[in-house]
Design a protein around this motif. Sequence first.
Motif, mmCIF file in Angstrom:
data_model
loop_
_atom_site.group_PDB
_atom_site.id
_atom_site.type_symbol
_atom_site.label_atom_id
_atom_site.label_comp_id
_atom_site.label_asym_id
_atom_site.label_seq_id
_atom_site.Cartn_x
_atom_site.Cartn_y
_atom_site.Cartn_z
ATOM 1 N N THR A 114 0.849 -1.180 0.000
ATOM 2 C CA THR A 114 0.000 0.000 0.000
ATOM 3 C C THR A 114 0.888 1.234 0.000
ATOM 4 O O THR A 114 1.804 1.335 0.808
ATOM 5 C CB THR A 114 -0.888 0.007 1.265
ATOM 6 O OG1 THR A 114 -1.588 -1.232 1.317
ATOM 7 C CG2 THR A 114 -1.878 1.145 1.238
ATOM 8 N N ASP A 115 0.603 2.161 -0.903
ATOM 9 C CA ASP A 115 1.373 3.404 -0.940
ATOM 10 C C ASP A 115 1.121 4.197 0.325
ATOM 11 O O ASP A 115 0.023 4.213 0.868
ATOM 12 C CB ASP A 115 0.988 4.242 -2.159
ATOM 13 C CG ASP A 115 1.448 3.612 -3.459
ATOM 14 O OD1 ASP A 115 2.441 2.862 -3.439
ATOM 15 O OD2 ASP A 115 0.814 3.881 -4.492
ATOM 16 N N LEU A 116 2.147 4.899 0.765
ATOM 17 C CA LEU A 116 2.019 5.734 1.947
ATOM 18 C C LEU A 116 1.476 7.097 1.551
ATOM 19 O O LEU A 116 1.794 7.615 0.483
ATOM 20 C CB LEU A 116 3.389 5.911 2.614
ATOM 21 C CG LEU A 116 4.018 4.645 3.175
ATOM 22 C CD1 LEU A 116 5.407 4.937 3.700
ATOM 23 C CD2 LEU A 116 3.158 4.058 4.269
ATOM 24 N N PRO A 117 0.662 7.710 2.416
ATOM 25 C CA PRO A 117 0.188 9.063 2.138
ATOM 26 C C PRO A 117 1.361 10.030 2.020
ATOM 27 O O PRO A 117 2.420 9.827 2.635
ATOM 28 C CB PRO A 117 -0.664 9.405 3.353
ATOM 29 C CG PRO A 117 -0.992 8.108 3.980
ATOM 30 C CD PRO A 117 0.136 7.179 3.653
ATOM 31 N N SER A 118 1.170 11.086 1.254
ATOM 32 C CA SER A 118 2.256 12.040 1.034
ATOM 33 C C SER A 118 2.761 12.645 2.334
ATOM 34 O O SER A 118 3.947 12.930 2.475
ATOM 35 C CB SER A 118 1.814 13.144 0.070
ATOM 36 O OG SER A 118 0.702 13.843 0.606
ATOM 37 N N ALA A 119 1.887 12.852 3.306
ATOM 38 C CA ALA A 119 2.318 13.429 4.583
ATOM 39 C C ALA A 119 3.312 12.540 5.303
ATOM 40 O O ALA A 119 4.196 13.030 6.001
ATOM 41 C CB ALA A 119 1.106 13.673 5.479
ATOM 42 N N VAL A 120 3.202 11.235 5.121
ATOM 43 C CA VAL A 120 4.113 10.296 5.774
ATOM 44 C C VAL A 120 5.406 10.176 4.983
ATOM 45 O O VAL A 120 6.492 10.094 5.545
ATOM 46 C CB VAL A 120 3.451 8.908 5.936
ATOM 47 C CG1 VAL A 120 4.432 7.878 6.477
ATOM 48 C CG2 VAL A 120 2.236 9.018 6.842
ATOM 49 N N ALA A 121 5.298 10.191 3.668
ATOM 50 C CA ALA A 121 6.458 9.966 2.809
ATOM 51 C C ALA A 121 7.283 11.222 2.543
ATOM 52 O O ALA A 121 8.400 11.119 2.058
ATOM 53 C CB ALA A 121 6.000 9.368 1.481
ATOM 54 N N LYS A 122 6.751 12.416 2.860
ATOM 55 C CA LYS A 122 7.450 13.646 2.485
ATOM 56 C C LYS A 122 8.729 13.913 3.278
ATOM 57 O O LYS A 122 9.613 14.591 2.812
ATOM 58 C CB LYS A 122 6.515 14.854 2.559
ATOM 59 C CG LYS A 122 6.124 15.271 3.957
ATOM 60 C CD LYS A 122 5.172 16.454 3.921
ATOM 61 C CE LYS A 122 4.671 16.780 5.311
ATOM 62 N NZ LYS A 122 3.668 17.825 5.280
ATOM 63 N N LYS A 123 8.820 13.369 4.462
ATOM 64 C CA LYS A 123 9.994 13.586 5.314
ATOM 65 C C LYS A 123 10.711 12.261 5.499
ATOM 66 O O LYS A 123 10.084 11.284 5.916
ATOM 67 C CB LYS A 123 9.530 14.154 6.660
ATOM 68 C CG LYS A 123 10.628 14.528 7.620
ATOM 69 C CD LYS A 123 9.994 15.153 8.856
ATOM 70 C CE LYS A 123 10.977 15.490 9.931
ATOM 71 N NZ LYS A 123 10.297 16.019 11.133
ATOM 72 N N PRO A 124 12.006 12.192 5.197
ATOM 73 C CA PRO A 124 12.730 10.919 5.360
ATOM 74 C C PRO A 124 12.661 10.404 6.797
ATOM 75 O O PRO A 124 12.669 11.176 7.750
ATOM 76 C CB PRO A 124 14.172 11.282 4.987
ATOM 77 C CG PRO A 124 14.071 12.531 4.179
ATOM 78 C CD PRO A 124 12.860 13.260 4.697
ATOM 79 N N VAL A 125 12.582 9.102 6.929
ATOM 80 C CA VAL A 125 12.480 8.466 8.242
ATOM 81 C C VAL A 125 13.637 8.887 9.148
ATOM 82 O O VAL A 125 13.447 9.120 10.341
ATOM 83 C CB VAL A 125 12.445 6.925 8.105
ATOM 84 C CG1 VAL A 125 12.462 6.258 9.466
ATOM 85 C CG2 VAL A 125 11.234 6.494 7.312
ATOM 86 N N GLU A 126 14.829 9.029 8.581
ATOM 87 C CA GLU A 126 16.000 9.398 9.386
ATOM 88 C C GLU A 126 15.842 10.763 10.049
ATOM 89 O O GLU A 126 16.526 11.071 11.014
ATOM 90 C CB GLU A 126 17.283 9.429 8.537
ATOM 91 C CG GLU A 126 17.567 8.198 7.716
ATOM 92 C CD GLU A 126 16.788 8.171 6.404
ATOM 93 O OE1 GLU A 126 16.786 9.149 5.636
ATOM 94 O OE2 GLU A 126 16.154 7.140 6.148
ATOM 95 N N GLN A 127 14.949 11.612 9.527
ATOM 96 C CA GLN A 127 14.736 12.949 10.078
ATOM 97 C C GLN A 127 13.578 12.995 11.074
ATOM 98 O O GLN A 127 13.255 14.047 11.603
ATOM 99 C CB GLN A 127 14.488 13.950 8.947
ATOM 100 C CG GLN A 127 15.685 14.147 8.045
ATOM 101 C CD GLN A 127 15.376 15.099 6.894
ATOM 102 O OE1 GLN A 127 14.333 15.740 6.848
ATOM 103 N NE2 GLN A 127 16.296 15.187 5.954
ATOM 104 N N LYS A 128 12.954 11.850 11.329
ATOM 105 C CA LYS A 128 11.825 11.786 12.250
ATOM 106 C C LYS A 128 12.275 11.214 13.586
ATOM 107 O O LYS A 128 13.098 10.308 13.643
ATOM 108 C CB LYS A 128 10.709 10.903 11.680
ATOM 109 C CG LYS A 128 10.129 11.424 10.396
ATOM 110 C CD LYS A 128 9.092 10.465 9.849
ATOM 111 C CE LYS A 128 8.626 10.942 8.488
ATOM 112 N NZ LYS A 128 7.558 10.100 7.947
ATOM 113 N N GLU B 67 -1.568 15.886 7.501
ATOM 114 C CA GLU B 67 -1.345 16.573 6.226
ATOM 115 C C GLU B 67 -1.091 18.064 6.442
ATOM 116 O O GLU B 67 -0.267 18.661 5.765
ATOM 117 C CB GLU B 67 -2.548 16.398 5.290
ATOM 118 C CG GLU B 67 -2.699 15.018 4.725
ATOM 119 C CD GLU B 67 -1.700 14.686 3.631
ATOM 120 O OE1 GLU B 67 -1.113 15.603 3.027
ATOM 121 O OE2 GLU B 67 -1.493 13.486 3.395
ATOM 122 N N GLU B 68 -1.783 18.662 7.405
ATOM 123 C CA GLU B 68 -1.732 20.114 7.587
ATOM 124 C C GLU B 68 -0.625 20.585 8.515
ATOM 125 O O GLU B 68 -0.097 21.672 8.342
ATOM 126 C CB GLU B 68 -3.074 20.601 8.129
ATOM 127 C CG GLU B 68 -4.217 20.406 7.155
ATOM 128 C CD GLU B 68 -5.585 20.678 7.774
ATOM 129 O OE1 GLU B 68 -5.647 21.026 8.983
ATOM 130 O OE2 GLU B 68 -6.581 20.538 7.059
#
Length: 149
Positions: free
Chosen positions: A31-45, A146-147
């Motif tokens: 399943t594709d991830l929503p853009s809000a989840v995919a927009k920031k690399p995991v390493e930066q979270k 998203e917001e």
Amino acid sequence: MDDDIKTSAEAEEAAALPRRYEVTTQGGGQTDLPSAVAKKPVEQKSPAEWAYERLILYIQNFEQQLDNEHEIAMGFTGGDAGVLRIEGMGFFEPDMITFHGTDGGGAKTQLVQHVSQLNVMLRAMPKQVDAPEPNRIGFRLAQDLEENV
């Protein structure tokens, strides 16, 4: 032109993104991830932000399987804490997740949990008798993601 053709940079970027994959008796697959989840690399979270985002996806998916007479709740493991009707969720960086809601007796409840101990069981509960519609927290959480996150 074939939309599936990717440059090597696009292929490498796609390979580095997290993916979600589940199979159930009703089917499944990637399943594709929503853009809000995919927009920031995991390493930066932070661990809290990453856990929060993924929990939202699980909550949304679970709610999509419910009929109009049920809403989502969370069961606790260990102890006699019971069930929490999920009315809100948050995180406190770097490593805490919070769940807000009410317990089976209607008491206001909040669970604060370290991400290393995160163990959530999603449950379907009958919607509250006085509510015309079931509470769908997953939609509100995803919209806020998203917001704001």
